[in-house]
Motif scaffolding. Sequence first.
Motif, mmCIF file in Angstrom:
data_model
loop_
_atom_site.group_PDB
_atom_site.id
_atom_site.type_symbol
_atom_site.label_atom_id
_atom_site.label_comp_id
_atom_site.label_asym_id
_atom_site.label_seq_id
_atom_site.Cartn_x
_atom_site.Cartn_y
_atom_site.Cartn_z
ATOM 1 N N PRO A 101 8.584 17.101 60.160
ATOM 2 C CA PRO A 101 7.256 17.696 59.963
ATOM 3 C C PRO A 101 6.525 18.048 61.269
ATOM 4 O O PRO A 101 5.584 18.825 61.240
ATOM 5 C CB PRO A 101 6.496 16.588 59.218
ATOM 6 C CG PRO A 101 7.117 15.313 59.705
ATOM 7 C CD PRO A 101 8.567 15.623 59.948
ATOM 8 N N ARG A 102 6.945 17.493 62.412
ATOM 9 C CA ARG A 102 6.211 17.773 63.645
ATOM 10 C C ARG A 102 6.210 19.279 63.968
ATOM 11 O O ARG A 102 5.215 19.825 64.446
ATOM 12 C CB ARG A 102 6.817 16.968 64.811
ATOM 13 C CG ARG A 102 5.983 17.080 66.047
ATOM 14 C CD ARG A 102 6.407 16.172 67.176
ATOM 15 N NE ARG A 102 5.675 16.526 68.379
ATOM 16 C CZ ARG A 102 4.440 16.147 68.642
ATOM 17 N NH1 ARG A 102 3.792 15.352 67.814
ATOM 18 N NH2 ARG A 102 3.831 16.537 69.737
ATOM 19 N N GLY A 104 5.939 21.792 62.056
ATOM 20 C CA GLY A 104 4.879 22.515 61.341
ATOM 21 C C GLY A 104 3.522 22.317 62.013
ATOM 22 O O GLY A 104 2.674 23.216 61.986
ATOM 23 N N LYS A 105 3.330 21.148 62.624
ATOM 24 C CA LYS A 105 2.025 20.870 63.260
ATOM 25 C C LYS A 105 1.847 21.740 64.506
ATOM 26 O O LYS A 105 0.764 22.252 64.782
ATOM 27 C CB LYS A 105 1.924 19.388 63.619
ATOM 28 C CG LYS A 105 1.944 18.500 62.375
ATOM 29 C CD LYS A 105 1.882 17.036 62.728
ATOM 30 C CE LYS A 105 2.002 16.178 61.467
ATOM 31 N NZ LYS A 105 2.028 14.758 61.736
ATOM 32 N N ILE A 106 2.936 21.903 65.283
ATOM 33 C CA ILE A 106 2.847 22.778 66.471
ATOM 34 C C ILE A 106 2.681 24.231 66.011
ATOM 35 O O ILE A 106 1.854 24.982 66.516
ATOM 36 C CB ILE A 106 4.105 22.657 67.361
ATOM 37 C CG1 ILE A 106 4.413 21.208 67.716
ATOM 38 C CG2 ILE A 106 3.944 23.496 68.634
ATOM 39 C CD1 ILE A 106 5.726 20.991 68.457
ATOM 40 N N ARG A 108 1.400 25.452 63.361
ATOM 41 C CA ARG A 108 0.061 25.762 62.834
ATOM 42 C C ARG A 108 -0.913 26.092 63.973
ATOM 43 O O ARG A 108 -1.722 27.001 63.862
ATOM 44 C CB ARG A 108 -0.454 24.572 62.010
ATOM 45 C CG ARG A 108 -1.320 25.003 60.846
ATOM 46 C CD ARG A 108 -1.447 23.907 59.792
ATOM 47 N NE ARG A 108 -0.171 23.522 59.235
ATOM 48 C CZ ARG A 108 0.321 22.273 59.203
ATOM 49 N NH1 ARG A 108 -0.365 21.270 59.717
ATOM 50 N NH2 ARG A 108 1.497 22.014 58.654
ATOM 51 N N ILE A 109 -0.829 25.342 65.066
ATOM 52 C CA ILE A 109 -1.752 25.599 66.188
ATOM 53 C C ILE A 109 -1.540 27.022 66.720
ATOM 54 O O ILE A 109 -2.486 27.768 66.955
ATOM 55 C CB ILE A 109 -1.520 24.573 67.324
ATOM 56 C CG1 ILE A 109 -1.898 23.176 66.841
ATOM 57 C CG2 ILE A 109 -2.312 24.948 68.572
ATOM 58 C CD1 ILE A 109 -1.593 22.076 67.844
ATOM 59 N N SER A 225 -4.907 20.214 68.589
ATOM 60 C CA SER A 225 -4.467 18.820 68.694
ATOM 61 C C SER A 225 -3.521 18.501 67.538
ATOM 62 O O SER A 225 -3.549 19.150 66.494
ATOM 63 C CB SER A 225 -5.657 17.867 68.696
ATOM 64 O OG SER A 225 -6.385 18.019 67.511
ATOM 65 N N ILE A 226 -2.664 17.494 67.786
ATOM 66 C CA ILE A 226 -1.739 17.026 66.749
ATOM 67 C C ILE A 226 -2.012 15.546 66.541
ATOM 68 O O ILE A 226 -2.023 14.775 67.516
ATOM 69 C CB ILE A 226 -0.272 17.221 67.193
ATOM 70 C CG1 ILE A 226 0.034 18.717 67.319
ATOM 71 C CG2 ILE A 226 0.679 16.559 66.207
ATOM 72 C CD1 ILE A 226 1.450 19.029 67.705
ATOM 73 N N ASP A 227 -2.244 15.137 65.295
ATOM 74 C CA ASP A 227 -2.551 13.749 64.965
ATOM 75 C C ASP A 227 -3.659 13.214 65.885
ATOM 76 O O ASP A 227 -3.527 12.145 66.498
ATOM 77 C CB ASP A 227 -1.292 12.864 65.084
ATOM 78 C CG ASP A 227 -0.177 13.370 64.184
ATOM 79 O OD1 ASP A 227 -0.497 13.989 63.158
ATOM 80 O OD2 ASP A 227 1.002 13.178 64.522
ATOM 81 N N ASP A 228 -4.725 14.002 66.035
ATOM 82 C CA ASP A 228 -5.910 13.638 66.836
ATOM 83 C C ASP A 228 -5.642 13.471 68.328
ATOM 84 O O ASP A 228 -6.417 12.835 69.027
ATOM 85 C CB ASP A 228 -6.562 12.345 66.291
ATOM 86 C CG ASP A 228 -7.095 12.562 64.895
ATOM 87 O OD1 ASP A 228 -7.518 13.710 64.631
ATOM 88 O OD2 ASP A 228 -7.045 11.622 64.077
#
Length: 407
Positions: A101-102, A104-106, A108-109, A225-228
Amino acid sequence: MIGTTEDGPAPTAPVPDLSDPTLYRDDRATAILDGLRAAAPVHRVDRDGKPSFWAVLSYDLVSRALADAQTFSSTGGMRLDADPVATAAATGKMMVITDPPRHGKIRRIVSNGFTPKMVQRLETNMRSTAIDIIETALDQGECDFAEVAARLPVSVICDMLGVPREGWDFMLKQTKAAFGVGASTADAELAAAAHTEIFLYYDELMRQRREQRQEDIISALVHGSIDDRPLTNEEIILNCNGLVSGGNETTRHATIKGLLAFIRNPEQWHRVRADRSLLPGAIREILRYSTPAMHVLRTAARDTELGGRQIRAGDMVTLWLSSANRDERLFPDPDLFDIERSPNRHLTFAHGAHYCIGSALATTELTIFFDEMLRRVELPELTGEVRRMRSNLIGGVEHMPIRLRRA
Ligand code: HEM
């Protein structure tokens, strides 16, 4: 170099080393891939002194593997023979070699950085840059189109990242040295020096964008940011490099091979020139026909089966987009350049989680460039030999001398 039998039914003919860059220099590769695909959809390629890998060639199995990021991981690198140390250092930080899932977090930014306002600015600047490039080439009359086609992609990426216009020529020079395809020590030294120059440049841009946010991707990355936790400078730079290396040579070679396809099929040029509603289909066919990123690499995360072959956890699996895009089951008469081909669901931008984030941008860039070419020039003539690139990743043309005449 022989397809083995221990992992399932294997074809009996020897499997050429598909990682050999010289195969792609004289275009033997298309016939080789056609022959291999006709024999079996998956082959094992054994190499002298280098690890073996699987080659997946059919459209349906390439699509299936691309859609299954759990089984076919990107963390071992996205291309054959990449530097393993650099890959390990960037895994989990650079989008293209990070798994969900990491991942997808990058992603999205970066995606959120493509605001409607920025996309509008990019399109306006793209057209004026394309016109400038074509007019300059027309004034010269004769040129190497491989050089001409390099300018638009790099300026679009600079604009997207947030590099001001006065920095575009500097970035063109440095990115050519840093990301150009070359194998000699001299090239490697020049590439390292160019990477340093680019890092220093990004460093300054990051500092400015932290103080004042703008409509660009560096701003999106420094304020994301990712996970705050904000992204580190290293993560930001790696993802800027990912955008530069993902979008530069690919779009450049689609442009060059697109024009070459028109030169070799003049009736297609005249058709689209007479009826501009054919242009979107022509760009789709240019993308299928050129397939600039020939393969993507995955690493099996677990034992699995593909096309009747047993793949073990840790095996390297190459997915050949260039072969999938010529699979006759999906594309009748696949070697024909046909701007009205329909349907044309090519895999040039891959599929699944890592589907090219720049696909819309690249398509717009190609559309604008060919629209302005069709408006301004007669179909160019080749004035010398076309030289293909020596690379197992980028299916490209490094030299294409042409003569241009004003329409
Ligand atoms: C991903 C091809 C243009 C940035 C990809 C992938 C392919 C591809 C095949 C999938 C990689 C994988 O699955 O491992 C192309 C082609 C282009 C093009 C053929 C032009 C004709 C661009 C442009 C940009 C770009 C203009 C920059 C804006 C990226 C990035 C990724 C990517 C950052 C990684 C996406 C992710 O991991 O989620 N591209 N690309 N590409 N491309 Fe493109």
